[in-house]
Design an enzyme around this catalytic site. Structure first.
Site, mmCIF file in Angstrom:
data_model
loop_
_atom_site.group_PDB
_atom_site.id
_atom_site.type_symbol
_atom_site.label_atom_id
_atom_site.label_comp_id
_atom_site.label_asym_id
_atom_site.label_seq_id
_atom_site.Cartn_x
_atom_site.Cartn_y
_atom_site.Cartn_z
ATOM 1 N N HIS A 1 58.882 -22.282 92.259
ATOM 2 C CA HIS A 1 58.712 -22.268 93.714
ATOM 3 C C HIS A 1 59.340 -23.526 94.313
ATOM 4 O O HIS A 1 59.356 -24.586 93.677
ATOM 5 C CB HIS A 1 57.225 -22.261 94.095
ATOM 6 C CG HIS A 1 56.465 -21.063 93.639
ATOM 7 N ND1 HIS A 1 56.801 -19.781 94.015
ATOM 8 C CD2 HIS A 1 55.362 -20.945 92.848
ATOM 9 C CE1 HIS A 1 55.935 -18.928 93.470
ATOM 10 N NE2 HIS A 1 55.064 -19.611 92.768
ATOM 11 N N ALA B 1 54.449 -20.769 97.045
ATOM 12 C CA ALA B 1 53.456 -19.703 97.167
ATOM 13 C C ALA B 1 52.357 -20.048 98.163
ATOM 14 O O ALA B 1 51.959 -19.211 98.984
ATOM 15 C CB ALA B 1 52.853 -19.399 95.794
ATOM 16 N N SER B 2 51.842 -21.269 98.105
ATOM 17 C CA SER B 2 50.753 -21.633 99.003
ATOM 18 C C SER B 2 51.213 -21.693 100.451
ATOM 19 O O SER B 2 50.395 -21.583 101.369
ATOM 20 C CB SER B 2 50.144 -22.982 98.594
ATOM 21 O OG SER B 2 51.100 -24.025 98.699
ATOM 22 N N TYR C 1 44.101 -17.851 92.717
ATOM 23 C CA TYR C 1 45.273 -17.383 91.968
ATOM 24 C C TYR C 1 44.843 -16.591 90.728
ATOM 25 O O TYR C 1 45.326 -15.489 90.461
ATOM 26 C CB TYR C 1 46.149 -18.559 91.529
ATOM 27 C CG TYR C 1 47.039 -19.153 92.598
ATOM 28 C CD1 TYR C 1 46.871 -18.866 93.948
ATOM 29 C CD2 TYR C 1 48.060 -20.036 92.247
ATOM 30 C CE1 TYR C 1 47.693 -19.428 94.913
ATOM 31 C CE2 TYR C 1 48.884 -20.608 93.205
ATOM 32 C CZ TYR C 1 48.700 -20.302 94.536
ATOM 33 O OH TYR C 1 49.517 -20.869 95.479
ATOM 34 N N HIS D 1 50.639 -16.897 85.723
ATOM 35 C CA HIS D 1 49.560 -17.757 85.212
ATOM 36 C C HIS D 1 48.934 -17.173 83.954
ATOM 37 O O HIS D 1 47.717 -17.219 83.768
ATOM 38 C CB HIS D 1 48.506 -17.980 86.307
ATOM 39 C CG HIS D 1 49.113 -18.190 87.662
ATOM 40 N ND1 HIS D 1 48.915 -17.314 88.715
ATOM 41 C CD2 HIS D 1 49.946 -19.151 88.126
ATOM 42 C CE1 HIS D 1 49.593 -17.727 89.776
ATOM 43 N NE2 HIS D 1 50.230 -18.853 89.446
ATOM 44 N N GLU E 1 56.314 -22.851 86.327
ATOM 45 C CA GLU E 1 55.853 -23.168 87.684
ATOM 46 C C GLU E 1 55.807 -24.695 87.865
ATOM 47 O O GLU E 1 54.864 -25.239 88.443
ATOM 48 C CB GLU E 1 54.485 -22.540 87.969
ATOM 49 C CG GLU E 1 54.188 -22.421 89.454
ATOM 50 C CD GLU E 1 52.848 -21.751 89.749
ATOM 51 O OE1 GLU E 1 52.572 -21.511 90.940
ATOM 52 O OE2 GLU E 1 52.085 -21.469 88.803
ATOM 53 N N ARG F 1 50.278 -30.804 88.150
ATOM 54 C CA ARG F 1 51.451 -31.684 88.051
ATOM 55 C C ARG F 1 51.229 -32.907 87.176
ATOM 56 O O ARG F 1 52.163 -33.661 86.937
ATOM 57 C CB ARG F 1 51.862 -32.152 89.446
ATOM 58 C CG ARG F 1 52.113 -31.015 90.421
ATOM 59 C CD ARG F 1 52.650 -31.506 91.749
ATOM 60 N NE ARG F 1 52.799 -30.418 92.711
ATOM 61 C CZ ARG F 1 53.447 -30.516 93.847
ATOM 62 N NH1 ARG F 1 54.012 -31.665 94.197
ATOM 63 N NH2 ARG F 1 53.540 -29.489 94.668
#
Length: 342
Positions: free
Chosen positions: A8, A72-73, A194, A223, A284, A290
């Protein structure tokens, strides 16, 4: 090649978020609504945002190509009406297309749709067509819950969604079933919403007969499939009670799972339970998780390490996970690569 099927644009220049905030403010006060032309992001800004982030990590971690879609968010289909979503989707999709043009060997776009709660999904078709025919998109992201955590839409097996499926089949593109921001305080966006959605989408498909109507339709559940691999026995048992065929016949010709699972035991379970032909490499990266894992000293989302350390995914199976499955599930990606002699 190592193809990452789940990327993303989480590092887009801040001007994009600033414009979006103005758009949201303009919902209540139309005088504040910005024009699309007021968003100015140069190619140099795009290059910097990618080279210092996704591309740097791809080179460090050894992946080659990312299927790249809007953050996505940020899709946030529950905000505003269809017109708001339509304008926002067009902006975000164009940016991902531009990234693909600037870095054609490393990024290829997938589209978000201008979904809106209570609005006929057929309204998404023009944006989908534009992204495939003009931008060369190889897939789409489909939000099964545009309401943002309240689940007001019919199940994915309902005819409500058929206009999108018909176009997917026509263009031979898969959909990654991916929700957006949760506006329900009960569900943390990335930690609950999610993963709930991944599991819910699979169960909706299990209880229905969607793939009898669309035998070539393909879904990628991200996921690692949420709770699905961990509870595979439960789903097999439920299918049996519902008098459905074996899951391998009922769903696994059409449903695939990615490797966005951020620890070795999770990847080992995924690859032990789900057939290798149904697993696509993904990270992702610069996404929901992160940080650095203190147990390993490596980034959680450096998922290639888990595949490399696997004693289950070896030999030709590793090639399937890294490349062959993605090329099979995303035929337009395969065609684009072959056109480049890859």
């Amino acid at each position: 090649m190592i193809i990452d099927c789940h990327g993303h644009y989480t590092t887009a220049p801040k001007a994009l978020e600033d414009w979006r905030n103005r758009q949201i403010a303009g919902i209540k006060d139309p005088a504040l609504m910005p024009k699309v032309s007021e968003l100015k992001i140069s190619d140099d800004e795009l290059r910097e945002s990618i080279e210092k982030n996704q591309l740097r990590l791809m080179k460090e971690r050894g992946s080659d190509l990312t299927i790249f879609s809007p953050r996505a968010s940020f899709m946030a289909h529950h905000i505003g009406d269809f017109q708001v979503s339509s304008t926002w989707a067009a902006i975000c999709n164009e940016l991902c297309y531009r990234v693909g043009q600037l870095f054609p060997d490393h990024f290829i776009p997938a589209a978000m749709l201008p979904q809106s709660p209570g609005v006929d999904p057929a309204t998404c078709i023009p944006e989908l067509v534009k992204c495939v025919e003009q931008y060369g998109n190889v897939g789409i992201n489909l939000n099964p819950d545009p309401s943002g955590g309240h689940w007001t839409s019919p199940p994915l097996t309902d005819r409500h969604w058929y206009p999108i499926y018909e176009k997917m089949v026509e263009y031979d593109i898969p959909a990654m079933v991916h929700v957006s921001t949760s506006c329900n305080a009960c569900f943390h966006t990335t930690g609950a919403h999610y993963l709930n959605a991944d599991t819910t989408a699979f169960m909706q498909c299990l209880t229905g007969n969607l793939f009898k109507d669309f035998p070539t339709l393909k879904f990628v559940i991200p996921h690692g499939g949420g709770a699905v691999p961990y509870h595979w026995g439960r789903f097999r048992g439920l299918a049996q009670e519902l008098k459905k065929p074996l899951l391998k016949d009922h769903l696994l010709n059409n449903i695939y799972f990615d490797t966005c699972v951020y620890h070795q035991p999770g990847i080992d379970l995924l690859t032990r339970v789900i057939p290798v032909d149904n697993i696509l490499f993904a990270s992702e990266m610069i996404g929901a998780v992160r940080g650095i894992d203190p147990e390993t000293g490596h980034y959680y989302d450096d998922t290639r390490r888990y595949i490399e350390a696997s004693t289950i995914v070896v030999g030709d199976d590793r090639h399937k996970v890294y490349e062959a499955n993605a090329r099979r599930v995303y035929p337009r990606l395969d065609a684009a690569l072959k056109a480049k002699g890859k």
